[in-house]
Scaffold this motif. Structure first.
Motif, PDB file in Angstrom:
ATOM      1  N   ALA A   1       6.015  -2.219  -3.241  1.00  0.00           N
ATOM      2  CA  ALA A   1       5.278  -3.085  -2.315  1.00  0.00           C
ATOM      3  C   ALA A   1       5.754  -4.524  -2.468  1.00  0.00           C
ATOM      4  CB  ALA A   1       3.786  -2.980  -2.594  1.00  0.00           C
ATOM      5  N   PHE A   2       5.380  -5.348  -1.528  1.00  0.00           N
ATOM      6  CA  PHE A   2       5.803  -6.754  -1.559  1.00  0.00           C
ATOM      7  C   PHE A   2       5.298  -7.446  -2.817  1.00  0.00           C
ATOM      8  CE2 PHE A   2       5.030 -11.239  -0.415  1.00  0.00           C
ATOM      9  CZ  PHE A   2       6.341 -11.620  -0.173  1.00  0.00           C
ATOM     10  N   GLU A   3       4.093  -7.137  -3.216  1.00  0.00           N
ATOM     11  CA  GLU A   3       3.542  -7.684  -4.456  1.00  0.00           C
ATOM     12  C   GLU A   3       2.576  -6.678  -5.077  1.00  0.00           C
ATOM     13  OE1 GLU A   3       1.415 -11.266  -3.720  1.00  0.00           O
ATOM     14  OE2 GLU A   3       0.018 -10.361  -2.307  1.00  0.00           O
ATOM     15  N   ARG A   4       2.289  -6.879  -6.336  1.00  0.00           N
ATOM     16  CA  ARG A   4       1.403  -5.957  -7.042  1.00  0.00           C
ATOM     17  C   ARG A   4      -0.051  -6.389  -6.857  1.00  0.00           C
ATOM     18  NH1 ARG A   4       3.317  -4.708 -13.086  1.00  0.00           N
ATOM     19  NH2 ARG A   4       1.620  -3.190 -12.789  1.00  0.00           N
ATOM     20  N   PRO A   5      -0.936  -5.472  -6.455  1.00  0.00           N
ATOM     21  CA  PRO A   5      -2.367  -5.804  -6.371  1.00  0.00           C
ATOM     22  C   PRO A   5      -2.919  -6.107  -7.760  1.00  0.00           C
ATOM     23  CG  PRO A   5      -1.852  -3.758  -5.218  1.00  0.00           C
ATOM     24  CD  PRO A   5      -0.648  -4.105  -6.018  1.00  0.00           C
ATOM     25  N   ALA A   6      -3.944  -6.947  -7.809  1.00  0.00           N
ATOM     26  CA  ALA A   6      -4.519  -7.334  -9.104  1.00  0.00           C
ATOM     27  C   ALA A   6      -5.250  -6.161  -9.765  1.00  0.00           C
ATOM     28  CB  ALA A   6      -5.456  -8.519  -8.922  1.00  0.00           C
ATOM     29  N   THR A   7      -5.952  -5.375  -8.968  1.00  0.00           N
ATOM     30  CA  THR A   7      -6.769  -4.293  -9.519  1.00  0.00           C
ATOM     31  C   THR A   7      -6.593  -3.020  -8.693  1.00  0.00           C
ATOM     32  OG1 THR A   7      -8.720  -4.790  -8.172  1.00  0.00           O
ATOM     33  CG2 THR A   7      -8.500  -5.980 -10.280  1.00  0.00           C
ATOM     34  N   THR A   8      -7.048  -1.908  -9.278  1.00  0.00           N
ATOM     35  CA  THR A   8      -7.016  -0.634  -8.551  1.00  0.00           C
ATOM     36  C   THR A   8      -7.900  -0.677  -7.302  1.00  0.00           C
ATOM     37  OG1 THR A   8      -6.474   0.602 -10.554  1.00  0.00           O
ATOM     38  CG2 THR A   8      -7.493   1.835  -8.754  1.00  0.00           C
ATOM     39  N   PRO A   9      -9.127  -1.242  -7.341  1.00  0.00           N
ATOM     40  CA  PRO A   9      -9.908  -1.351  -6.098  1.00  0.00           C
ATOM     41  C   PRO A   9      -9.178  -2.136  -5.007  1.00  0.00           C
ATOM     42  CG  PRO A   9     -11.321  -1.712  -7.985  1.00  0.00           C
ATOM     43  CD  PRO A   9      -9.922  -1.666  -8.511  1.00  0.00           C
ATOM     44  N   ASP A  10      -8.448  -3.186  -5.400  1.00  0.00           N
ATOM     45  CA  ASP A  10      -7.668  -3.942  -4.414  1.00  0.00           C
ATOM     46  C   ASP A  10      -6.591  -3.052  -3.800  1.00  0.00           C
ATOM     47  OD1 ASP A  10      -9.145  -6.226  -4.918  1.00  0.00           O
ATOM     48  OD2 ASP A  10      -7.709  -7.020  -6.376  1.00  0.00           O
ATOM     49  N   ALA A  11      -5.960  -2.224  -4.626  1.00  0.00           N
ATOM     50  CA  ALA A  11      -4.919  -1.327  -4.121  1.00  0.00           C
ATOM     51  C   ALA A  11      -5.496  -0.295  -3.164  1.00  0.00           C
ATOM     52  CB  ALA A  11      -4.220  -0.641  -5.293  1.00  0.00           C
ATOM     53  N   VAL A  12      -6.698   0.189  -3.451  1.00  0.00           N
ATOM     54  CA  VAL A  12      -7.350   1.143  -2.557  1.00  0.00           C
ATOM     55  C   VAL A  12      -7.583   0.516  -1.191  1.00  0.00           C
ATOM     56  CG1 VAL A  12      -9.472   2.471  -2.168  1.00  0.00           C
ATOM     57  CG2 VAL A  12      -8.392   2.479  -4.426  1.00  0.00           C
ATOM     58  N   GLU A  13      -7.982  -0.752  -1.163  1.00  0.00           N
ATOM     59  CA  GLU A  13      -8.183  -1.450   0.104  1.00  0.00           C
ATOM     60  C   GLU A  13      -6.869  -1.550   0.888  1.00  0.00           C
ATOM     61  OE1 GLU A  13     -11.018  -2.465   1.429  1.00  0.00           O
ATOM     62  OE2 GLU A  13     -12.148  -1.697  -0.291  1.00  0.00           O
ATOM     63  N   LEU A  14      -5.765  -1.726   0.190  1.00  0.00           N
ATOM     64  CA  LEU A  14      -4.471  -1.812   0.863  1.00  0.00           C
ATOM     65  C   LEU A  14      -4.040  -0.452   1.416  1.00  0.00           C
ATOM     66  CD1 LEU A  14      -2.541  -4.197  -1.574  1.00  0.00           C
ATOM     67  CD2 LEU A  14      -3.523  -4.742   0.670  1.00  0.00           C
ATOM     68  N   VAL A  15      -4.398   0.617   0.709  1.00  0.00           N
ATOM     69  CA  VAL A  15      -4.121   1.957   1.238  1.00  0.00           C
ATOM     70  C   VAL A  15      -4.880   2.153   2.547  1.00  0.00           C
ATOM     71  CG1 VAL A  15      -4.332   4.443   0.848  1.00  0.00           C
ATOM     72  CG2 VAL A  15      -3.657   2.938  -1.033  1.00  0.00           C
ATOM     73  N   ALA A  16      -6.145   1.729   2.578  1.00  0.00           N
ATOM     74  CA  ALA A  16      -6.943   1.855   3.796  1.00  0.00           C
ATOM     75  C   ALA A  16      -6.360   1.021   4.937  1.00  0.00           C
ATOM     76  CB  ALA A  16      -8.380   1.432   3.523  1.00  0.00           C
ATOM     77  N   ALA A  17      -5.632  -0.048   4.593  1.00  0.00           N
ATOM     78  CA  ALA A  17      -5.004  -0.897   5.609  1.00  0.00           C
ATOM     79  C   ALA A  17      -3.594  -0.422   5.959  1.00  0.00           C
ATOM     80  CB  ALA A  17      -4.953  -2.341   5.109  1.00  0.00           C
ATOM     81  N   ASN A  18      -3.201   0.763   5.463  1.00  0.00           N
ATOM     82  CA  ASN A  18      -1.887   1.360   5.739  1.00  0.00           C
ATOM     83  C   ASN A  18      -0.723   0.529   5.218  1.00  0.00           C
ATOM     84  OD1 ASN A  18      -2.529   3.854   7.250  1.00  0.00           O
ATOM     85  ND2 ASN A  18      -3.425   2.430   8.737  1.00  0.00           N
ATOM     86  N   VAL A  19      -0.968  -0.187   4.101  1.00  0.00           N
ATOM     87  CA  VAL A  19       0.100  -0.964   3.477  1.00  0.00           C
ATOM     88  C   VAL A  19       0.962  -0.081   2.584  1.00  0.00           C
ATOM     89  CG1 VAL A  19       0.590  -2.877   1.895  1.00  0.00           C
ATOM     90  CG2 VAL A  19      -1.208  -3.102   3.617  1.00  0.00           C
ATOM     91  N   GLY A  20       0.375   0.914   1.959  1.00  0.00           N
ATOM     92  CA  GLY A  20       1.105   1.801   1.061  1.00  0.00           C
ATOM     93  C   GLY A  20       0.191   2.878   0.517  1.00  0.00           C
ATOM     94  N   LEU A  21       0.716   3.660  -0.436  1.00  0.00           N
ATOM     95  CA  LEU A  21      -0.044   4.722  -1.084  1.00  0.00           C
ATOM     96  C   LEU A  21      -0.272   4.347  -2.549  1.00  0.00           C
ATOM     97  CD1 LEU A  21       1.817   7.858   0.364  1.00  0.00           C
ATOM     98  CD2 LEU A  21       0.008   6.460   1.404  1.00  0.00           C
ATOM     99  N   LEU A  22      -1.183   5.057  -3.190  1.00  0.00           N
ATOM    100  CA  LEU A  22      -1.552   4.727  -4.566  1.00  0.00           C
ATOM    101  C   LEU A  22      -1.637   5.998  -5.404  1.00  0.00           C
ATOM    102  CD1 LEU A  22      -2.586   2.675  -6.703  1.00  0.00           C
ATOM    103  CD2 LEU A  22      -4.908   3.114  -5.825  1.00  0.00           C
TER     104      LEU A  22
END
Length: 259
Positions: free
Chosen positions: A123-144
């Motif tokens: 990804a372009f940058e690393r999310p700070a936390t796992t909950p933040d990464a889950v939000e990005l998955v919901a936004a179709n930014v990537g998978l986790l």
């Protein structure tokens, strides 16, 4: 074992995804006079919380520093990939890392899997936390890719997950400072290992049945122990009467005259 004096409470740290509820319930049933306090910490914070004495024991993620901490491995989790519900991955019951090679895989800073970075496109940058990464998955930014317990903990209705068969896995363990193995720590270890309250490792042995119920021994038990039963003489006389009764005495008197 050190720490002979029990503290008035027991403090249990636990990382996200660990579920201490069952063991806490058993603790409250067995030790109602010793409150158990839960302390939620991140996977990275857990070892330091134990070192600093902020908790007596913890449900942590392996590995831990075995030079300072004791640990009992409890279980190893299935690793899953979190995806939107309409993603192509959902067509399969399980996937491999090769199946994700062309996907953008998020790598949060609090990742608990033992790899430098996940496969696939970064990804372009690393999310700070796992909950933040889950939000990005919901936004179709990537998978986790995470342990299954975290996928359940941060579940969203628009997301789902599938097992990844060849991904690294994370294990949960019960850990505590080796030099602070108190009686209460031993109690919790027994609960986690499934020891019953009447286990040989318990605090008190079971009392004899007569002492627990407060009943007296029955006469039959007393006779079996060598006590002389009451009425023994009369029983002996009765027995002699049956086996050797005396003959009746001859009749006395004047003989009758013959006419």
């Amino acid at each position: 074992m050190t720490g002979s004096q029990e503290s008035p409470s027991f403090r249990l740290a636990h990382v996200p995804g660990a579920t201490p509820a069952k063991w806490v319930r058993i603790w409250n049933e067995r030790l109602p006079g010793v409150p158990l306090t839960l302390l939620q910490v991140t996977a990275a914070q857990a070892p330091e919380a134990l070192r600093a004495g902020e908790a007596d024991a913890g449900l942590v993620r392996l590995p831990v520093d075995r030079a300072f901490l004791s640990a009992i491995p409890l279980y190893t989790e299935t690793t899953v990939v979190v995806v939107p519900k309409d993603h192509l991955v959902t067509a399969a019951d399980e996937v491999t890392l090769d199946d994700l090679a062309d996907e953008v895989l998020l790598h949060p800073l609090d990742d608990v899997l033992d790899w430098d970075r996940p496969p696939g496109e970064p990804a372009f940058e690393r999310p700070a936390t796992t909950p933040d990464a889950v939000e990005l998955v919901a936004a179709n930014v990537g998978l986790l890719v995470v342990p299954q317990s975290l996928a359940r903990l941060y579940h969203r209705r628009d997301l789902t997950y599938r097992p990844v068969t060849d991904a690294p896995r994370s294990s949960i363990a019960l850990s505590w400072p080796e030099e602070a193995t108190t009686d209460l720590v031993e109690e919790f270890i027994g609960i986690v290992r499934g020891r019953t309250v009447n286990s040989t490792r318990g605090r008190t042995a079971a009392k004899p049945q007569a002492e627990r119920t407060g009943t007296r021994q029955k006469p039959s038990a007393a006779r079996s122990a060598g006590a002389k039963p009451t009425g023994a003489k009369s029983a002996g006389r009765t027995a002699r009467g049956r086996t050797g009764a005396a003959k009746p005495a001859p009749r006395r008197g004047k003989p009758r005259r013959r006419s």
